[in-house]
Design an enzyme around this catalytic site. Sequence first.
Site, short mmCIF file in Angstrom:
data_model
loop_
_atom_site.label_atom_id
_atom_site.label_comp_id
_atom_site.label_asym_id
_atom_site.label_seq_id
_atom_site.Cartn_x
_atom_site.Cartn_y
_atom_site.Cartn_z
N ASP A 1 7.15 -21.93 12.51
CA ASP A 1 8.23 -23.01 12.88
C ASP A 1 7.23 -23.62 14.08
O ASP A 1 6.26 -23.08 14.67
CB ASP A 1 9.25 -22.35 13.40
N ASP B 1 8.97 -23.72 17.24
CA ASP B 1 9.89 -23.09 18.12
C ASP B 1 10.80 -24.25 18.52
O ASP B 1 11.52 -24.86 17.64
CB ASP B 1 9.01 -22.96 19.36
#
Length: 289
Positions: free
Chosen positions: A209, A211
């Site tokens: 991802d 973050d």
Amino acid sequence: MNTVIGVIGGSGIYDIDGLEGAEWTSVSSPWGAPSDQILTGTLEGVKMAFLPRHGRGHVHAPSTVPYRANIDALKRLGVTDVISVSACGSFREDMAPGDFVIVDQFVDRTFAREKSFFGTGCVAHVSVAHPTCPRLSEACFTAASAAGITVHNGGTYLAMEGPQFSSMAESKMYRDSWGCDVIGMTNMPEAKLAREAELCYASIAMITDYDSWHPDHGAVDINAIIATLHGNADKGRALVARLPALLGADRVPCPHGCDRALDYAILTAPDARDPALLAKLDAVAGRVL
């Protein structure tokens, strides 16, 4: 000396495919129980040991992983080279979910963990200026490239305590002010302990991802992370499967001195050392003690 590859598998990786003579082995450590039994066997003639960092079923949170017991147990099994595989968030647009990063630096922001095998009764200071082994990291980069993985050679890993993900303010600070590249919760104090145990250590960050800094992706979505984890786990196993051929069964001393990290590190005079602590250090520091 024989090469023994130790793989510490993070979220999503709980075993290794293709091991000959595979067997889950219980290892006793004076530092407590490891995260789980350790899967041992051989792959292309090279001995391997696999330890699921969070335990099978993911029972250990990042703060409660028994890091000292894990490294000690691997050392007791004769492991010479440790490959850390872990899920991470990315602070860089070009380090996208599904990519891998071969980490070469850390910023340690953890605070609730035992970070050393040494202490009162036997004080030691090892260098972690270069916390990963360049030789082992190069092998991981080569293996990832050969497996068709989009891999970035070098990056700084921000180790946070967790278990919550970052606030947006923290995420932006780590990215913009501190210049970090990826963020995770488990490589510290693992890398420091591996150095104290004189083990070569390489870290593979599997990006799941962005973050919370990324304006187009918003907060971390655990469902999206899990979906990416499954794909990354397959890539991670493909990478690990290529390491035996690259590292070989016969091992020579580490050209970067990882396996001699304690040569000048212990400061406590021999007659002032605590026998009880020395007994616990038999595997980690037996070469110099």
